[in-house]
Design a protein around this motif. Structure first.
Motif, PDB file in Angstrom:
ATOM      1  N   SER A   1      -2.104  13.794   5.884  1.00  0.00           N
ATOM      2  CA  SER A   1      -2.091  13.115   4.590  1.00  0.00           C
ATOM      3  C   SER A   1      -0.957  13.670   3.736  1.00  0.00           C
ATOM      4  CB  SER A   1      -3.437  13.328   3.903  1.00  0.00           C
ATOM      5  OG  SER A   1      -3.556  14.667   3.508  1.00  0.00           O
ATOM      6  N   GLY A   2      -1.020  13.376   2.433  1.00  0.00           N
ATOM      7  CA  GLY A   2       0.034  13.859   1.541  1.00  0.00           C
ATOM      8  C   GLY A   2      -0.076  15.355   1.289  1.00  0.00           C
ATOM      9  N   GLY A   3      -1.285  15.884   1.426  1.00  0.00           N
ATOM     10  CA  GLY A   3      -1.493  17.298   1.135  1.00  0.00           C
ATOM     11  C   GLY A   3      -1.769  18.144   2.369  1.00  0.00           C
TER      12      GLY A   3
ATOM     13  N   HIS B   1     -12.283  13.282   5.357  1.00  0.00           N
ATOM     14  CA  HIS B   1     -11.267  12.454   6.049  1.00  0.00           C
ATOM     15  C   HIS B   1     -11.646  12.297   7.527  1.00  0.00           C
ATOM     16  CE1 HIS B   1      -8.089  11.145   3.421  1.00  0.00           C
ATOM     17  NE2 HIS B   1      -7.849  12.352   2.942  1.00  0.00           N
TER      18      HIS B   1
ATOM     19  N   HIS C   1     -12.855  17.882   1.320  1.00  0.00           N
ATOM     20  CA  HIS C   1     -12.039  16.665   1.443  1.00  0.00           C
ATOM     21  C   HIS C   1     -11.556  16.425   2.879  1.00  0.00           C
ATOM     22  CE1 HIS C   1      -9.359  13.606  -0.276  1.00  0.00           C
ATOM     23  NE2 HIS C   1      -8.398  14.081   0.504  1.00  0.00           N
TER      24      HIS C   1
ATOM     25  N   ASN D   1      -0.279   4.704   9.380  1.00  0.00           N
ATOM     26  CA  ASN D   1       1.052   4.358   9.905  1.00  0.00           C
ATOM     27  C   ASN D   1       0.955   3.643  11.259  1.00  0.00           C
ATOM     28  OD1 ASN D   1       3.624   5.169  11.587  1.00  0.00           O
ATOM     29  ND2 ASN D   1       4.177   5.324   9.433  1.00  0.00           N
TER      30      ASN D   1
ATOM     31  N   THR E   1      -6.600   6.289   3.335  1.00  0.00           N
ATOM     32  CA  THR E   1      -6.217   6.987   2.109  1.00  0.00           C
ATOM     33  C   THR E   1      -7.494   7.392   1.363  1.00  0.00           C
ATOM     34  OG1 THR E   1      -5.871   4.789   1.217  1.00  0.00           O
ATOM     35  CG2 THR E   1      -3.899   6.027   1.751  1.00  0.00           C
ATOM     36  N   ASP E   2      -7.331   8.185   0.313  1.00  0.00           N
ATOM     37  CA  ASP E   2      -8.495   8.775  -0.360  1.00  0.00           C
ATOM     38  C   ASP E   2      -9.476   7.721  -0.855  1.00  0.00           C
ATOM     39  OD1 ASP E   2      -7.384  11.170   0.199  1.00  0.00           O
ATOM     40  OD2 ASP E   2      -6.657  11.572  -1.818  1.00  0.00           O
TER      41      ASP E   2
ATOM     42  N   ASP F   1       7.111  11.208   1.646  1.00  0.00           N
ATOM     43  CA  ASP F   1       7.369  10.998   0.217  1.00  0.00           C
ATOM     44  C   ASP F   1       8.719  11.585  -0.198  1.00  0.00           C
ATOM     45  OD1 ASP F   1       4.882   9.789   0.109  1.00  0.00           O
ATOM     46  OD2 ASP F   1       3.838  11.585  -0.572  1.00  0.00           O
TER      47      ASP F   1
ATOM     48  N   GLY G   1      -4.149   9.632   4.915  1.00  0.00           N
ATOM     49  CA  GLY G   1      -3.209   8.573   4.528  1.00  0.00           C
ATOM     50  C   GLY G   1      -2.181   8.199   5.586  1.00  0.00           C
ATOM     51  N   VAL G   2      -1.595   9.186   6.257  1.00  0.00           N
ATOM     52  CA  VAL G   2      -0.529   8.893   7.231  1.00  0.00           C
ATOM     53  C   VAL G   2      -1.097   8.212   8.490  1.00  0.00           C
ATOM     54  CG1 VAL G   2       1.398   9.898   8.545  1.00  0.00           C
ATOM     55  CG2 VAL G   2       0.826  10.827   6.310  1.00  0.00           C
TER      56      VAL G   2
ATOM     57  N   GLY H   1       2.735  13.620   5.171  1.00  0.00           N
ATOM     58  CA  GLY H   1       2.830  12.607   4.110  1.00  0.00           C
ATOM     59  C   GLY H   1       3.828  13.025   3.037  1.00  0.00           C
TER      60      GLY H   1
ATOM     61  N   PRO I   1       4.435   5.954  -3.259  1.00  0.00           N
ATOM     62  CA  PRO I   1       4.474   6.878  -2.134  1.00  0.00           C
ATOM     63  C   PRO I   1       5.362   6.356  -1.014  1.00  0.00           C
ATOM     64  CG  PRO I   1       2.417   5.627  -2.107  1.00  0.00           C
ATOM     65  CD  PRO I   1       3.189   5.163  -3.313  1.00  0.00           C
ATOM     66  N   GLY I   2       6.028   7.294  -0.348  1.00  0.00           N
ATOM     67  CA  GLY I   2       7.059   6.914   0.610  1.00  0.00           C
ATOM     68  C   GLY I   2       6.555   6.341   1.926  1.00  0.00           C
ATOM     69  N   GLY I   3       5.335   6.755   2.331  1.00  0.00           N
ATOM     70  CA  GLY I   3       4.850   6.376   3.658  1.00  0.00           C
ATOM     71  C   GLY I   3       4.918   4.873   3.948  1.00  0.00           C
ATOM     72  N   PRO I   4       4.244   4.061   3.124  1.00  0.00           N
ATOM     73  CA  PRO I   4       4.229   2.628   3.421  1.00  0.00           C
ATOM     74  C   PRO I   4       5.627   1.986   3.367  1.00  0.00           C
ATOM     75  CG  PRO I   4       2.546   3.194   1.797  1.00  0.00           C
ATOM     76  CD  PRO I   4       3.365   4.424   2.010  1.00  0.00           C
TER      77      PRO I   4
END
Ligand code: KG4
Ligand code: ZN
Length: 344
Positions: free
Chosen positions: A147-149, A125, A121, A285, A312-313, A178, A281-282, A174, A189-192
């Protein structure tokens, strides 16, 4: 007779991504042309819980996988017979979620005699930088996956040749977005959401800590920052003051962006690469894009970001990473399993 194409650029690859909370499938050509890119998001259901519930994610993938893959093939105007190969995310990610995508990919690939590759993964990315967009980095480049992970830095020598330089010791960037959103009562999700509020806030109102970690300059840590925001929120609440959400978001975001930009530039200089890439994902930003681009330019470096739909994924990045694995003959056998942790 089937119509599989032989030229590396023309061949079509189906990519399947189910590592977290997006069921995604795409058909991409060997040259990186995206013929379809279908993403079924589970955000609505997970947002009720303030974060991803792994068991729910697995069940939702089971429901979505057939229609999502079907739509990806239909939109690309192709059938299983016109594919040259299938790529599925093998890890890292949520095991139950990964199993759905990989099992489905096996069920499609093996009976039809198609080669199947298991994509990392994180590599996907980083390779998303070659999807769409006109400006492309040259190898070797310094890659930030944010990203989130994950929050990790890599020296990317080639599509499948990546060396880990450092990663987060606790929360991913990320995840920090969040968690801070949650403590401010904002949706997942908190980012946006944080990014949008931050645009109207003062980034200098609160001076939140930056974890520079001088002993391991390419590692990250965001848990102290999250705790500092929590303490600030508690202090404001105790004083009876109204929470200045926009300023808190702007100041928090500035601290994250400052660290990400500074460490990536430092890594690029240490590795002697002219090009830097931020993906995940981040990397969607706005402020991160602005600060990294400005600071890179000051140092005579270039910074590249994937088009927003590939931050994002998504399945397109998985298909494109699979292209290189197919070329190298790095294929899965029917007994292949998923992996949850970083293997790179
Ligand atoms: O890459 P991704 O879709 O999934 C993982 O592999 O983790 O990244 C999701 C993460 C979430 O934590 C989300 O809050 C964050 O990316 N994110 C953002 C923005 N858009 C998404 N963070 C900051 N600013 C954004 N605009
Ligand atoms: Zn991801």
């Amino acid at each position: 007779m089937n119509s599989r194409k032989d030229s590396a650029d023309d061949r079509l690859i189906l990519g399947i991504e189910t590592s977290c909370d997006e069921t995604a499938a795409a058909v991409v050509s060997g040259s990186g042309k995206v013929l379809s890119n279908v993403v079924a998001s589970q955000i609505e259901i997970h947002s009720r819980f303030g974060g991803i519930v792994p068991e729910i994610a697995s069940r939702k993938h089971v429901e979505a996988i057939v229609p999502v893959v079907d739509q990806a093939l239909t939109e690309a105007g192709c059938t299983i017979g016109s594919l040259s190969g299938i790529a599925a995310t093998q890890g890292p990610g949520l095991v139950g979620a990964l199993v759905v995508g990989l099992s489905f990919a096996k069920a499609l690939a093996f009976p039809s005699g198609l080669p199947l590759c298991g994509v990392n993964h994180i590599q996907a990315h980083l390779l998303s930088i070659f999807l769409g967009g006109e400006a492309r980095p040259a190898f070797p480049f310094t890659g930030l996956v944010v990203s989130g992970g994950h929050t990790s830095l890599y020296l990317v020598r080639g599509p499948l040749d990546m060396e880990l330089l450092g990663s987060t010791r606790d929360d991913a960037a990320g995840e920090a977005f969040d968690k801070v959103a949650k403590l401010l009562g904002l949706p997942y999700p908190g980012g946006p959401v944080i990014s949008a509020l931050a645009e109207k806030g003062n980034p200098d109102l609160f001076r939140f800590p930056r974890a520079w970690l001088p002993d391991s300059p390419f590692d990250f840590s965001f848990s102290g920052l999250k705790t500092a925001v929590l303490q600030q929120v508690k202090a404001l609440e105790e004083s009876g003051a109204e929470l200045p959400a926009e300023d808190l978001c702007a100041s928090f975001q500035e601290a994250v962006v400052d660290v990400l930009a500074e460490k990536t530039i430092k890594a690029a200089k240490a590795c002697g690469t002219k090009d830097m890439v931020a993906a995940g994902g981040v990397s969607a930003n706005k402020r991160l894009r602005q600060v990294m681009s400005e600071r890179a330019e000051e140092k005579g470096l270039s910074c590249f970001f994937p088009p927003l739909e590939y931050c994002t994924d998504n399945g397109a990045m998985v298909a494109y990473a699979g292209r290189f694995m197919l070329e190298e003959g790095i294929l899965l056998t029917p007994d292949a399993d998923v992996y949850s942790r970083l293997a790179l």
